[in-house]
Design a protein around this motif. Structure first.
Motif, short mmCIF file in Angstrom:
data_model
loop_
_atom_site.label_atom_id
_atom_site.label_comp_id
_atom_site.label_asym_id
_atom_site.label_seq_id
_atom_site.Cartn_x
_atom_site.Cartn_y
_atom_site.Cartn_z
N ARG A 231 1.77 -7.78 0.20
CA ARG A 231 2.65 -6.93 1.00
C ARG A 231 2.47 -5.44 0.71
NH1 ARG A 231 3.76 -8.96 5.41
NH2 ARG A 231 5.45 -7.42 5.63
N GLY A 232 1.50 -5.09 -0.14
CA GLY A 232 1.19 -3.69 -0.37
C GLY A 232 2.20 -2.94 -1.21
N VAL A 233 2.91 -3.63 -2.10
CA VAL A 233 3.89 -2.97 -2.96
C VAL A 233 3.57 -3.22 -4.43
CG1 VAL A 233 5.76 -2.92 -1.27
CG2 VAL A 233 5.46 -4.94 -2.70
N TYR A 234 2.28 -3.38 -4.75
CA TYR A 234 1.87 -3.60 -6.13
C TYR A 234 1.02 -2.42 -6.57
CZ TYR A 234 0.20 -6.01 -10.32
OH TYR A 234 -0.07 -6.36 -11.62
N SER A 235 1.66 -1.43 -7.16
CA SER A 235 0.96 -0.26 -7.69
C SER A 235 1.97 0.66 -8.33
CB SER A 235 0.18 0.48 -6.59
OG SER A 235 -0.37 1.68 -7.11
N ASN A 236 2.00 0.69 -9.65
CA ASN A 236 2.93 1.55 -10.34
C ASN A 236 2.60 3.02 -10.10
OD1 ASN A 236 3.71 3.20 -12.93
ND2 ASN A 236 5.07 1.43 -12.91
N VAL A 237 1.32 3.35 -10.09
CA VAL A 237 0.92 4.75 -9.95
C VAL A 237 1.26 5.28 -8.56
CG1 VAL A 237 -1.44 4.27 -9.16
CG2 VAL A 237 -0.96 6.39 -10.39
N ALA A 238 1.32 4.40 -7.55
CA ALA A 238 1.66 4.82 -6.19
C ALA A 238 3.17 4.86 -5.96
CB ALA A 238 1.00 3.90 -5.16
N GLY A 239 3.95 4.44 -6.95
CA GLY A 239 5.39 4.45 -6.80
C GLY A 239 5.99 3.12 -6.42
N PHE A 240 5.18 2.06 -6.51
CA PHE A 240 5.69 0.72 -6.23
C PHE A 240 5.86 -0.04 -7.55
CE2 PHE A 240 3.39 1.79 -2.22
CZ PHE A 240 4.49 1.76 -1.38
N LEU A 241 5.67 -1.34 -7.52
CA LEU A 241 5.89 -2.18 -8.69
C LEU A 241 4.58 -2.51 -9.38
CD1 LEU A 241 8.49 -4.65 -7.12
CD2 LEU A 241 8.98 -2.74 -8.66
N GLN A 411 9.22 10.53 6.04
CA GLN A 411 9.03 9.47 5.06
C GLN A 411 7.56 9.09 4.97
OE1 GLN A 411 11.76 6.55 6.68
NE2 GLN A 411 13.45 7.34 5.47
N CYS A 412 7.11 8.85 3.74
CA CYS A 412 5.72 8.51 3.48
C CYS A 412 5.62 7.09 2.95
CB CYS A 412 5.12 9.45 2.45
SG CYS A 412 5.22 11.18 2.87
N HIS A 413 4.60 6.41 3.37
CA HIS A 413 4.31 5.08 2.86
C HIS A 413 2.88 5.10 2.32
CE1 HIS A 413 3.95 0.43 3.63
NE2 HIS A 413 3.65 0.78 2.40
N PRO A 414 2.69 5.32 1.03
CA PRO A 414 1.33 5.37 0.47
C PRO A 414 0.70 3.98 0.43
CG PRO A 414 2.95 5.58 -1.28
CD PRO A 414 3.71 5.58 0.00
N HIS A 415 -0.55 3.91 0.82
CA HIS A 415 -1.30 2.66 0.65
C HIS A 415 -1.70 2.54 -0.81
CE1 HIS A 415 -4.50 -0.33 0.92
NE2 HIS A 415 -4.02 -0.66 2.10
N PRO A 416 -1.49 1.38 -1.44
CA PRO A 416 -1.71 1.27 -2.89
C PRO A 416 -3.16 1.22 -3.32
CG PRO A 416 -1.02 -0.84 -2.00
CD PRO A 416 -0.92 0.14 -0.87
N GLY A 417 -4.09 1.16 -2.41
CA GLY A 417 -5.50 1.07 -2.79
C GLY A 417 -6.31 2.20 -2.22
N GLU A 418 -7.61 2.18 -2.53
CA GLU A 418 -8.51 3.20 -2.00
C GLU A 418 -9.62 2.53 -1.21
OE1 GLU A 418 -10.50 1.78 -5.63
OE2 GLU A 418 -8.46 2.44 -5.21
N PHE A 419 -10.31 3.32 -0.40
CA PHE A 419 -11.39 2.82 0.44
C PHE A 419 -12.61 3.71 0.23
CE2 PHE A 419 -7.37 1.81 2.39
CZ PHE A 419 -7.49 0.48 2.72
#
Length: 756
Positions: A231-241, A411-419
């Motif tokens: 669900r794209g909410v796994y990343s502590n550095v991005a502000g998620f979990l 409001q911003c929704h950062p994607h937790p990964g890079e491309f």
């Protein structure tokens, strides 16, 4: 590497946690069946490593333990110790993180800690002699030391297995083989880096001590980690979990339902945290003051702690907030995902949904029409790795600046990964979805200019102390239809989602189970019900602002509907050169009144339940909040309310982040000291906000900004002199100061005409 006393399977006789459990009810036959299905599902998606890989990890850890023992003897001999002391010299390897918790998957790295004696220094011996030993070994590849990080780490691969190695220098001349690092005395007379390095192991071991059933905890945590990644909410550095955040959240649910199986625990995870009143902290045990005077999480004493929106407190001394990276935007995203998960789990209980529905990937690049694209490049692979880590750690600052400079309106929704674009050497890019805050009336022509904010962000990123020629960053605004093809699997852009297929595929299921929302007329048109797989982030207000202000009865509400259509009009580059968003996209909730989840204000929480430290209390005796047998959903909601109204001494969160934002744990010390404070820079206009109600005036001769230039649908942000003052509309009514970000909103009718 193990610790005693972890196999303490709890049958409900021993209470763990700071409150009584919500329910002691055991599993039903249906729970047993669905838990087996869940375990089979997790195995099917490849979350468990093979026996061969497990053996390989054990061999790597054993070999690494031998290496550090040889290393400490070598440096002891080099420092002139006699042979007896050289033979007694010892170092020891501990593990933490997902591997120690037992929830790692194939290819995961191993978080390790080397504990050494007082004469083995970090800079000279660990990053010097040990690094030299590892660099000369054929088994070791991709050796990358990061000595200047907030938590210094040595990264490498050993026989193809990724290892992150920290170092703790204790105040002991000899490290015993049976060393117990859980004791508070281990922290005496050590530096801050050692405290932080030890914290990972101490927290991990304490979590395992505080859950009633370790195997149940592990299965549930594997499930929630997989869900968060999908669900794209796994990343502590991005502000998620991150991993430890999820572990603490799951462990608390295990405490509240000590006899439940993973099937029920997953459902209760979503139910509890959907109803949770942030910023009430999640804690597994009482916060201990300790005897060493180390700083602990305490919003009453520490001003920075008052800005934390989603506190999840580590259980080992010194107790810290593990989620200080969470922003208002990422909290909104996670709250929406908790609500979605709760709805799907209820549908699963009625056999109207399945695990595939819960784990359906979040379609990030279909959910917004406007994105920020952050491209970075470097001269070579090593420079790119360092530059990527630094920029990634700064992206949270961009989200915070956008929130602050627009007062939460954008409001911003950062994607937790890079491309990576394979056609461009040494390139990575990040994305952020953008949308206007929901539930706020739109003034025709209202604008928020993001140019200065982006320039300010780039200025801070370029203050990297290890910057080298070729390290470049480029920020641009891109429409959904212009997202580059290399973002998508196989480089193939998926077809545009159909209103009646992709959108309503899951909503039809949920409507049948009472979780969907029937179509409602809006003007002369009916708006299609939105499905879970294309749900856009929308709420009237952020949880952090709402839940502490609306003490209403708890209710369950469906999400408002929204019709998703592809914008086929070109980007406007005229006038103010600002980003333009259709109201159908960014303000679909305008004019709709939606009832909020009723929660008490933190100010209403009784403060009489204070323990010895004044933060929490631990009742030694008592009964579960609900009976050990079946209970209704409404009773369970009231029980959850009682959990948050008991020992918590909630703090009132501040609505604005302090100017000195907390740095990422890995790159916190790598900012140039240019001799001129960012606060005095003309880009840092947010720091010069007036104390009284007046609007500062920007001179077109002195104010540097950026323009958005049209480039085949890509709006590029480049430096330019402003031809006129930035502010062309009335600023936000409550904080009377000048916003730095400007969006242009058209009416719904105009948007409909353009899309037709």
């Amino acid at each position: 590497m193990g610790i005693p006393g972890l196999n303490n399977h709890n049958n409900g006789q021993q209470r763990l946690g700071i409150t009584e459990p919500i329910s002691l009810a055991g599993p039903t036959e249906d729970d047993v069946i669905k838990t087996r299905e869940l375990e089979k599902y997790l195995q099917g998606v490849g979350l468990y490593e093979s026996q061969q890989e497990a053996v390989g990890r054990e061999e790597v850890l054993g070999r690494l333990d031998q290496i550090v023992k040889i290393w400490v003897k070598n440096i002891s001999r080099a420092k002139g110790f006699n042979e007896q002391l050289v033979q007694e010299a010892n170092a020891k390897i501990f593990t933490f993180g997902s591997y120690r918790l037992g929830v790692h998957g194939p290819g995961a790295d191993i978080d390790t800690l080397c504990v050494g004696p007082r004469h083995a220094t970090r800079d000279e011996d660990f990053f010097g002699e040990l690094w030299k030993m590892l660099s000369e070994m054929q088994e070791v590849t991709e050796l990358h030391p990061v000595p200047d990080a907030h938590v210094p780490v040595m990264k490498f691969k050993f026989n193809g297995i990724s290892v992150d190695l920290l170092y703790a220098r204790l105040a002991l001349w000899v490290i015993p083989e049976d060393l117990d690092i859980s004791q508070e005395s281990i922290l005496q007379n050590v530096d801050e880096q050692t405290v932080l390095s030890l914290n990972g192991c101490r927290v991990t071991d304490q979590v395992l001590r505080l859950v009633p059933n370790i195997q149940t905890f592990r299965t549930t945590l594997r499930c929630m980690r997989f869900w968060a990644k999908r669900r794209g909410v796994y990343s502590n550095v991005a502000g998620f979990l991150g991993g430890i955040n999820l572990a603490l959240l799951v462990a608390r649910i295990c405490q509240l339902y000590p006899n439940a199986l993973p099937n029920m625990l997953v459902s209760r995870f979503f139910r509890v945290y959907t109803q949770w009143r942030w910023p009430n902290p999640v804690m597994l045990c009482a916060i201990e003051e300790g005897s060493l005077g180390l700083p602990i999480w305490d919003p009453r004493r520490n001003p920075k702690d008052r800005y934390h929106l989603m506190p999840i407190i580590t259980p080992a001394y010194p107790c810290m907030n593990s989620t200080y990276n969470v922003t208002a935007s990422t909290l909104r995203v996670m709250s929406d995902e908790f609500r979605r998960g709760s709805e799907i789990c209820e549908a699963m209980e009625a056999s109207k949904a399945d695990w595939d529905t819960l784990f359906e990937p979040y379609p990030f690049f279909e959910s917004y029409k406007n994105y920020l694209q952050i491209d970075i490049t470097a001269e070579n692979a090593d420079d790119l790795r360092q530059w990527k880590g630094w920029v990634e750690s700064r992206l949270r600052q961009l989200t915070l600046k956008i929130e602050r400079h627009t007062y939460g309106m954008l409001q911003c929704h950062p994607h937790p990964g890079e491309f990576s674009d394979k056609s461009r050497p040494f390139h990575h890019c990040f994305f952020m979805g953008l949308q206007r805050k929901q539930g706020v009336p739109v003034n025709d022509g209202e604008q928020f200019d993001i140019r200065l904010t982006v320039e300010e962000f780039k200025h801070s990123v370029n203050a990297y102390t290890l910057w080298k020629p070729g390290m470049d960053i480029h920020v641009s605004h891109v429409k959904r239809r212009n997202i580059p093809n290399y973002i998508f699997p196989g480089g193939v852009r998926p077809p545009c989602p159909s209103k009646v297929t992709t959108e309503n595929k899951q909503s039809s299921k949920l409507r049948g189970s009472g979780h969907g929302q029937a179509e409602k007329p809006q003007g002369s048109k009916a708006v299609a019900v939105e499905g879970d797989d294309v749900r856009k982030r929308k709420r009237s207000e952020d949880n952090m602002n709402n839940n502490s202000k609306n003490p209403k009865p708890s209710v369950s509400l469906p999400l408002p509907s929204r019709e998703v259509h592809e914008d086929r009009t070109p980007i406007s580059a005229s006038g103010s050169c600002s980003m333009k968003f259709d109201e159908s996209e960014v303000n679909s909730m305008s004019g709709q009144k939606s009832e909020k989840l009723g929660l008490k204000s933190p100010g209403e929480i009784p403060s009489g339940h204070s323990g010895t430290n004044g933060l929490v209390t631990t009742n030694q005796q008592g009964n579960p909040i609900l009976a050990a047998t079946g209970n209704s959903k409404e009773e369970e909601k009231l029980a959850i309310e009682k959990i948050m109204s008991g020992p918590y001494n909630a703090h009132q969160v501040f609505l604005e982040e302090p100017e000195e934002l907390e740095d990422d744990t890995e790159y916190g010390n790598q900012v140039k000291d240019s001799g001129e404070s960012m606060k005095n820079n003309n880009l840092e206009s947010s720091n010069s906000k007036p104390a009284v109600a007046e609007v500062p005036v920007f001179s077109k001769e002195t104010t540097c900004s950026t323009y958005l230039h049209l480039n085949e649908g890509l709006e590029e942000l480049e430096p330019a002199e402003l031809p006129a003052p930035l502010l062309s509309v009335t600023p936000a009514p409550v904080p009377l100061k000048k916003p730095l970000i400007r969006l242009n909103f058209t009416s719904l009718g105009k948007a409909a005409d353009k899309s037709s």
